[in-house]
Motif scaffolding. Structure first.
Motif, mmCIF file in Angstrom:
data_model
loop_
_atom_site.group_PDB
_atom_site.id
_atom_site.type_symbol
_atom_site.label_atom_id
_atom_site.label_comp_id
_atom_site.label_asym_id
_atom_site.label_seq_id
_atom_site.Cartn_x
_atom_site.Cartn_y
_atom_site.Cartn_z
ATOM 1 N N ALA A 33 40.005 35.800 32.336
ATOM 2 C CA ALA A 33 40.066 34.336 32.333
ATOM 3 C C ALA A 33 38.722 33.708 32.709
ATOM 4 O O ALA A 33 38.333 32.694 32.139
ATOM 5 C CB ALA A 33 41.152 33.856 33.295
ATOM 6 N N TYR A 34 38.033 34.298 33.664
ATOM 7 C CA TYR A 34 36.835 33.641 34.218
ATOM 8 C C TYR A 34 35.524 34.313 33.815
ATOM 9 O O TYR A 34 34.459 33.703 33.993
ATOM 10 C CB TYR A 34 36.925 33.611 35.752
ATOM 11 C CG TYR A 34 37.956 32.640 36.272
ATOM 12 C CD1 TYR A 34 37.631 31.302 36.485
ATOM 13 C CD2 TYR A 34 39.246 33.047 36.552
ATOM 14 C CE1 TYR A 34 38.569 30.395 36.960
ATOM 15 C CE2 TYR A 34 40.203 32.158 37.023
ATOM 16 C CZ TYR A 34 39.857 30.837 37.228
ATOM 17 O OH TYR A 34 40.786 29.949 37.702
ATOM 18 N N GLY A 35 35.563 35.529 33.325
ATOM 19 C CA GLY A 35 34.333 36.212 32.917
ATOM 20 C C GLY A 35 33.312 36.281 34.040
ATOM 21 O O GLY A 35 33.621 36.716 35.156
ATOM 22 N N ASP A 36 32.104 35.822 33.751
ATOM 23 C CA ASP A 36 31.035 35.884 34.754
ATOM 24 C C ASP A 36 31.130 34.760 35.786
ATOM 25 O O ASP A 36 30.300 34.686 36.695
ATOM 26 C CB ASP A 36 29.664 35.818 34.065
ATOM 27 C CG ASP A 36 29.396 37.068 33.252
ATOM 28 O OD1 ASP A 36 30.017 38.111 33.552
ATOM 29 O OD2 ASP A 36 28.587 37.007 32.302
ATOM 30 N N ASN A 37 32.118 33.895 35.628
ATOM 31 C CA ASN A 37 32.251 32.778 36.567
ATOM 32 C C ASN A 37 33.133 33.110 37.757
ATOM 33 O O ASN A 37 33.674 32.212 38.417
ATOM 34 C CB ASN A 37 32.793 31.537 35.849
ATOM 35 C CG ASN A 37 31.796 31.011 34.841
ATOM 36 O OD1 ASN A 37 30.589 30.999 35.111
ATOM 37 N ND2 ASN A 37 32.271 30.631 33.681
ATOM 38 N N ILE A 38 33.344 34.390 37.977
ATOM 39 C CA ILE A 38 34.125 34.791 39.154
ATOM 40 C C ILE A 38 33.474 36.031 39.778
ATOM 41 O O ILE A 38 32.949 36.889 39.069
ATOM 42 C CB ILE A 38 35.605 35.070 38.760
ATOM 43 C CG1 ILE A 38 36.495 35.081 40.000
ATOM 44 C CG2 ILE A 38 35.757 36.371 37.978
ATOM 45 C CD1 ILE A 38 37.974 34.946 39.688
ATOM 46 N N ARG A 39 33.470 36.047 41.092
ATOM 47 C CA ARG A 39 33.052 37.255 41.830
ATOM 48 C C ARG A 39 34.292 37.796 42.496
ATOM 49 O O ARG A 39 34.970 37.068 43.242
ATOM 50 C CB ARG A 39 32.029 36.903 42.928
ATOM 51 C CG ARG A 39 30.631 36.624 42.431
ATOM 52 C CD ARG A 39 29.782 36.174 43.600
ATOM 53 N NE ARG A 39 29.447 37.265 44.495
ATOM 54 C CZ ARG A 39 29.447 37.181 45.824
ATOM 55 N NH1 ARG A 39 29.804 36.057 46.430
ATOM 56 N NH2 ARG A 39 29.111 38.214 46.566
ATOM 57 N N LEU A 40 34.582 39.052 42.248
ATOM 58 C CA LEU A 40 35.788 39.644 42.832
ATOM 59 C C LEU A 40 35.394 40.560 43.983
ATOM 60 O O LEU A 40 34.582 41.477 43.808
ATOM 61 C CB LEU A 40 36.575 40.398 41.765
ATOM 62 C CG LEU A 40 37.123 39.497 40.644
ATOM 63 C CD1 LEU A 40 37.764 40.318 39.542
ATOM 64 C CD2 LEU A 40 38.123 38.491 41.202
ATOM 65 N N ILE A 41 35.975 40.286 45.129
ATOM 66 C CA ILE A 41 35.682 41.055 46.330
ATOM 67 C C ILE A 41 36.886 41.919 46.658
ATOM 68 O O ILE A 41 37.972 41.400 46.948
ATOM 69 C CB ILE A 41 35.384 40.114 47.526
ATOM 70 C CG1 ILE A 41 34.305 39.075 47.149
ATOM 71 C CG2 ILE A 41 35.011 40.918 48.765
ATOM 72 C CD1 ILE A 41 32.950 39.662 46.796
ATOM 73 N N ASP A 59 32.825 43.190 42.435
ATOM 74 C CA ASP A 59 31.403 43.013 42.761
ATOM 75 C C ASP A 59 31.031 43.657 44.085
ATOM 76 O O ASP A 59 29.875 44.054 44.304
ATOM 77 C CB ASP A 59 31.084 41.516 42.799
ATOM 78 C CG ASP A 59 31.276 40.891 41.430
ATOM 79 O OD1 ASP A 59 32.404 40.459 41.132
ATOM 80 O OD2 ASP A 59 30.315 40.894 40.636
ATOM 81 N N LYS A 60 32.003 43.756 44.959
ATOM 82 C CA LYS A 60 31.735 44.256 46.310
ATOM 83 C C LYS A 60 33.097 44.602 46.916
ATOM 84 O O LYS A 60 34.102 43.976 46.578
ATOM 85 C CB LYS A 60 31.093 43.105 47.097
ATOM 86 C CG LYS A 60 30.569 43.448 48.443
ATOM 87 C CD LYS A 60 29.092 43.827 48.394
ATOM 88 C CE LYS A 60 28.669 44.159 49.819
ATOM 89 N NZ LYS A 60 27.598 45.091 49.903
#
Lengths: 349, 80
Positions: A33-41, A59-60
């Motif tokens: 849904a968000y592509g590069d517009n989300i960082r998943l921790i 991402d981390k």
């Protein structure tokens, strides 16, 4: 610092093994849904949770304390992680951790970390040890069951429910017992793993169907996608399944969202018997591990949940595609042991 | 008796019931008959076509048709 238009979302349930948590499927749906517009921790309990090493999704990842450590310890750790990442939201994906997350949700909100969860009363109402009360109060059909605190009660319970019957842990695990001796053995196994009570539930013969749902907390059902299990593991988990079109199942999910004013994701585990009766055998207070199928068939529930948490007005989905099949599989990721050591020693990777 | 409206069929003979998740494989002749049933042809029209295409006696076709209907009903593919 992070760009203001990129969402940072913490996710638990990264244990993508033979009894998988939903975290990886939730992450995949959010990436869609968000592509590069989300960082998943990632928020992981153990160093061998496979999701920790899935760099394309997360991402981390940070280590968090087990639920038994309590809400205060969890809050301290999450605030520490927030200081390093700037969390906008957390999506907890385990039944056993929800109580703690619900307790600390106001403190997280004070730090501008959003959640989208039911309250403690709603969480307790659908507990599998309370299903009789739940069914009586809200008019749902559930299979007869008995909460057991000692194995000796199995004899009387077996006579009452008949064999085969299911023996279930209060959080996870369900195994079929064909006789009293087997039931007692399973009772001890499950009690050791998940604590008491252990639940003995009548076995209803029929088709196993699960419904992934999302409620807005105001009585509205935002989404419901029914899935028929096609391949079931020895742990009772769907390893393959197909979306089906059944208005009765969607209505049932709607009644659940309405009567409990459910806020967040949920999963109804249902048996449809030969007469067409729908028995709710369990209600999970979070997205199921197969939630990516809902996204792939047209209803991205994790993305809708994030939008609601962020205050957006989300309208109920109107359709999904029946006949979408998921087939889970095993895949060996290979990473350097230094990464395992990094997470084990420092609690982050 | 009519095929349920939402039953999905393919030319290769794959049949999917989206209400139950059941799927079936049909041979070429059965797939052709299903396609005709989906196009709302009557039983008589379909039977006339079969008699024209295949070397089969009408009474044998009637028996096979009844058997076919039982199979479709058992598979939950027909409207009640």
């Amino acid at each position: 610092m992070k760009p203001a238009d990129i969402l940072t979302v913490g996710i638990t349930g990264l244990n993508a093994h033979d009894n998988p948590g939903p975290g990886i499927a939730v992450a995949r749906a959010l990436k869609d849904a968000y592509g590069d517009n989300i960082r998943l921790i990632g928020l992981a309990y153990e160093a061998l949770e496979p999701g920790i090493y899935m760099d394309k999704l997360l991402d981390k990842t940070y280590h968090i304390p087990y639920p038994a450590a309590g809400a205060t310890v969890l809050l301290e750790r999450l605030l520490e992680i927030n200081g390093m990442t700037g969390l906008d939201m957390i999506i907890p994906n385990f039944d056993a951790e929800l109580g703690n997350f619900i307790k600390i949700a106001p403190r997280l909100a004070a730090e501008d970390i959003k959640t989208f969860l039911p309250d403690a009363v709603q969480l307790a109402a659908r507990d599998k040890t309370q299903l009789h009360e739940f069914a009586a109060t809200y008019g749902f059909k559930v299979p007869d069951y008995v909460n057991l605190t000692k194995a000796e009660d199995m004899e009387v319970t077996g006579d009452k429910l008949g064999y085969p019957l299911f023996i279930k842990g209060k959080y996870y695990e369900a195994r079929l017992a064909d006789n009293a001796d087997e039931a007692k053995k399973i009772f001890h196994d499950i009690a050791n793993r998940w604590g008491l009570p252990v639940i003995a539930q009548r076995c209803i013969k029929g088709t196993e169907i699960n419904v992934a749902g999302l409620g807005d907390g105001k009585g509205n059902l935002i989404s419901a996608v029914p899935m028929r299990k096609l391949y079931i593991t020895d742990k009772g988990k769907a390893w393959a399944g197909v979306t089906i079109e059944d208005a009765e199942l969607v209505d049932l999910a709607g009644q659940f969202a309405k009567t409990l004013q459910w806020r967040g994701g949920f999963e109804l585990e249902i048996i449809k018997d030969n007469a067409g009766n729908l028995y709710i055998i369990e209600i999970n207070p979070r997205f199921p591990a197969w939630i990516y199928l809902a996204a792939a068939s047209g209803q991205n529930q994790p993305a809708a949940l994030v939008k609601m948490a962020m205050g957006d007005d989300v309208q109920p989905f109107e359709s999904y595609e029946p006949g979408k099949l998921f087939i889970r599989h095993s895949w060996d990721d290979v990473v350097d042991i230094a990464r395992f050591q990094q997470f084990s020693a420092f609690g982050e990777i | 008796m009519k095929l349920k409206k939402n039953i999905a069929t393919s030319e290769s003979g794959f049949i999917f019931n989206p209400s139950t998740g059941d799927s079936f494989s049909a041979n070429g002749i059965a797939a052709g008959i299903l396609a005709e049933m989906k196009s709302d042809k009557t039983e008589q029209e379909i039977k006339t076509g079969i008699l024209a295409r295949y070397d089969v006696r009408p009474e044998q076709l009637d028996r096979d048709w009844d058997d076919w209907m039982v199979q479709l009903k058992e598979a939950n593919l027909l409207d009640n």
